[in-house]
Design a protein around this motif. Sequence first.
Motif, PDB file in Angstrom:
ATOM      1  N   LEU A  18      26.764  45.617  50.633  1.00 36.33           N
ATOM      2  CA  LEU A  18      27.638  44.487  50.595  1.00 36.33           C
ATOM      3  C   LEU A  18      26.515  44.283  51.813  1.00 36.33           C
ATOM      4  CD1 LEU A  18      30.645  44.797  49.004  1.00 36.33           C
ATOM      5  CD2 LEU A  18      28.869  44.630  47.479  1.00 36.33           C
ATOM      6  N   LYS A  19      25.637  42.340  51.379  1.00 31.68           N
ATOM      7  CA  LYS A  19      25.542  41.434  51.840  1.00 31.68           C
ATOM      8  C   LYS A  19      25.871  40.203  51.718  1.00 31.68           C
ATOM      9  CE  LYS A  19      21.532  43.906  52.847  1.00 31.68           C
ATOM     10  NZ  LYS A  19      19.526  44.286  53.590  1.00 31.68           N
ATOM     11  N   PHE A  62      42.980  50.582  40.882  1.00 32.83           N
ATOM     12  CA  PHE A  62      44.214  48.769  40.929  1.00 32.83           C
ATOM     13  C   PHE A  62      43.072  48.638  41.932  1.00 32.83           C
ATOM     14  CE2 PHE A  62      47.150  46.132  42.190  1.00 32.83           C
ATOM     15  CZ  PHE A  62      47.643  45.951  40.948  1.00 32.83           C
ATOM     16  N   PHE A  63      42.297  47.265  41.745  1.00 34.10           N
ATOM     17  CA  PHE A  63      41.802  45.834  42.384  1.00 34.10           C
ATOM     18  C   PHE A  63      42.999  45.178  42.667  1.00 34.10           C
ATOM     19  CE2 PHE A  63      39.649  42.759  43.504  1.00 34.10           C
ATOM     20  CZ  PHE A  63      38.560  42.521  44.347  1.00 34.10           C
ATOM     21  N   PHE A  64      42.996  44.443  44.135  1.00 39.17           N
ATOM     22  CA  PHE A  64      44.138  43.796  44.579  1.00 39.17           C
ATOM     23  C   PHE A  64      42.489  41.851  45.028  1.00 39.17           C
ATOM     24  CE2 PHE A  64      46.511  41.270  47.401  1.00 39.17           C
ATOM     25  CZ  PHE A  64      47.092  39.922  45.788  1.00 39.17           C
ATOM     26  N   GLY A 110      31.044  42.820  44.149  1.00 41.28           N
ATOM     27  CA  GLY A 110      31.723  42.514  45.590  1.00 41.28           C
ATOM     28  C   GLY A 110      32.941  43.258  45.335  1.00 41.28           C
ATOM     29  N   ILE A 111      33.192  43.084  44.127  1.00 41.87           N
ATOM     30  CA  ILE A 111      34.590  43.582  43.486  1.00 41.87           C
ATOM     31  C   ILE A 111      34.361  44.944  42.943  1.00 41.87           C
ATOM     32  CG2 ILE A 111      36.171  43.086  41.399  1.00 41.87           C
ATOM     33  CD1 ILE A 111      35.989  39.954  42.316  1.00 41.87           C
ATOM     34  N   VAL A 112      33.045  44.698  41.910  1.00 43.48           N
ATOM     35  CA  VAL A 112      32.820  45.885  41.272  1.00 43.48           C
ATOM     36  C   VAL A 112      32.192  47.016  42.727  1.00 43.48           C
ATOM     37  CG1 VAL A 112      30.976  46.852  39.281  1.00 43.48           C
ATOM     38  CG2 VAL A 112      31.887  44.490  39.158  1.00 43.48           C
ATOM     39  N   ALA A 113      31.565  46.607  43.262  1.00 43.93           N
ATOM     40  CA  ALA A 113      31.774  47.862  44.410  1.00 43.93           C
ATOM     41  C   ALA A 113      32.338  48.674  45.753  1.00 43.93           C
ATOM     42  CB  ALA A 113      30.207  47.030  45.746  1.00 43.93           C
ATOM     43  N   VAL A 114      33.730  47.785  45.467  1.00 45.94           N
ATOM     44  CA  VAL A 114      35.050  48.453  45.957  1.00 45.94           C
ATOM     45  C   VAL A 114      36.235  49.018  44.818  1.00 45.94           C
ATOM     46  CG1 VAL A 114      36.947  47.688  46.629  1.00 45.94           C
ATOM     47  CG2 VAL A 114      35.196  46.098  47.268  1.00 45.94           C
ATOM     48  N   ARG A 164      39.283  40.493  50.639  1.00 48.06           N
ATOM     49  CA  ARG A 164      39.661  40.067  50.766  1.00 48.06           C
ATOM     50  C   ARG A 164      38.608  38.783  50.728  1.00 48.06           C
ATOM     51  NH1 ARG A 164      41.499  42.348  56.176  1.00 48.06           N
ATOM     52  NH2 ARG A 164      43.473  42.588  55.793  1.00 48.06           N
ATOM     53  N   LEU A 165      38.611  38.060  49.170  1.00 48.23           N
ATOM     54  CA  LEU A 165      37.434  37.419  48.792  1.00 48.23           C
ATOM     55  C   LEU A 165      37.841  36.216  49.882  1.00 48.23           C
ATOM     56  CD1 LEU A 165      38.071  39.381  46.547  1.00 48.23           C
ATOM     57  CD2 LEU A 165      37.770  37.216  44.325  1.00 48.23           C
ATOM     58  N   MET A 166      36.387  35.385  49.541  1.00 47.17           N
ATOM     59  CA  MET A 166      35.961  34.403  50.483  1.00 47.17           C
ATOM     60  C   MET A 166      35.787  33.564  49.369  1.00 47.17           C
ATOM     61  SD  MET A 166      35.382  35.428  53.680  1.00 47.17           S
ATOM     62  CE  MET A 166      35.512  37.128  53.824  1.00 47.17           C
ATOM     63  N   THR A 167      36.237  31.906  50.151  1.00 47.01           N
ATOM     64  CA  THR A 167      36.295  31.007  49.004  1.00 47.01           C
ATOM     65  C   THR A 167      35.046  30.845  48.247  1.00 47.01           C
ATOM     66  OG1 THR A 167      37.358  29.726  50.879  1.00 47.01           O
ATOM     67  CG2 THR A 167      35.753  28.368  48.912  1.00 47.01           C
ATOM     68  N   VAL A 168      34.852  30.883  46.692  1.00 50.17           N
ATOM     69  CA  VAL A 168      33.980  30.947  46.069  1.00 50.17           C
ATOM     70  C   VAL A 168      33.410  29.335  45.290  1.00 50.17           C
ATOM     71  CG1 VAL A 168      33.117  31.693  43.839  1.00 50.17           C
ATOM     72  CG2 VAL A 168      34.862  33.139  44.788  1.00 50.17           C
ATOM     73  N   SER A 169      32.026  29.217  45.281  1.00 48.26           N
ATOM     74  CA  SER A 169      31.765  28.311  45.499  1.00 48.26           C
ATOM     75  C   SER A 169      29.997  28.276  45.173  1.00 48.26           C
ATOM     76  CB  SER A 169      31.320  27.332  46.491  1.00 48.26           C
ATOM     77  OG  SER A 169      30.461  26.160  47.078  1.00 48.26           O
TER      78      SER A 169
END
Length: 341
Positions: free
Chosen positions: A308-309, A121-123, A233-237, A180-185
Amino acid sequence: MKILITGGAGFLGSRLAHTLLQRGTLGGQTIHQLMLADLVAPRDVALTADTRVRTHTGDLLSQIPALMAETWDAVFHLASAVSGECEANFDLGLHANLDTTRRLLDACRAQTLAGHGAPLFFFASSVAVFGSDPALPLPAVVHDHTLPTPQSSYGIHKFVCEQLVADYTRKGFIDGRAARLMTVSVRPGRPNGAASGFLSGLFREPLAGQASNNPVDLDTRVALSSPANTVAGIVAVMEASRDAFGGRTAINLPALTVSVREMLSALDELAGPAALALITHQPDEAVARIVAGWPARFESTRTARLGLKADADFASVLRQYVADNRDAVTLPSARARLGLA
């Protein structure tokens, strides 16, 4: 493997779906089915043409019983009301973010208790969980151990859901990971109700020959991530082992720290003065207050251990947007400068 993506018709959900389908596996297991659940059906014909893809539309909270009537090996929970919406409509935020996540977690719990195994489960949480509280001022740099003190309804909802994911994981109901995602731009498409939406609009609209407004001080510094880096990052997590993830507390994904002034300078360098001339500077106190409350600098040893970088610079973020959305760049001088004419 059967995978459910909530918010699957949205920008990040669609991009994640494409990435998973191209890979063909998650955690070493072959992906046989991908369900995209959202308020509306995906518009991406290439995505829905894949025989592994199914779609489900409707309000997620009311649709959870139907969706969870079948079992899932992995759930990516991306669906959410965004920051500006939650401030404007308190009940909407509770419904879309808190109530829906709780109901989805309970459905996963029921699956596990029925003997089908605990799903991954990814949140998708947010840096909006951080803020400056009178008793706990926000530090200049956010570390893995920095205590979240959200200052918005959206941030509160995200932090509460992080703790629910951690507890359902502790109890063995799910194998949960919150990031925790950063602002996506830069996000393509139409503007949304997020307070951070201007951080895409300042570039997307001028590149399309349209005006856009900057509502904050030029020296406002923000934490950003490109779409590709965010999905990676989502996939790696999700693929990380429990030991590699490092506990049950949410992880901060990598962040590029940059000022609005530096971002506009990158636009000027890549697309030229005609694009920059389409930007106005009319302050919006509500947006500025929300954005100023978010942290801009992060250091995470947990993120580094996952390999991740952050994005190298904002110019590379802009180039990614242009490469992915060539047809959306319609300003003649920008197209010529970028070699698209």
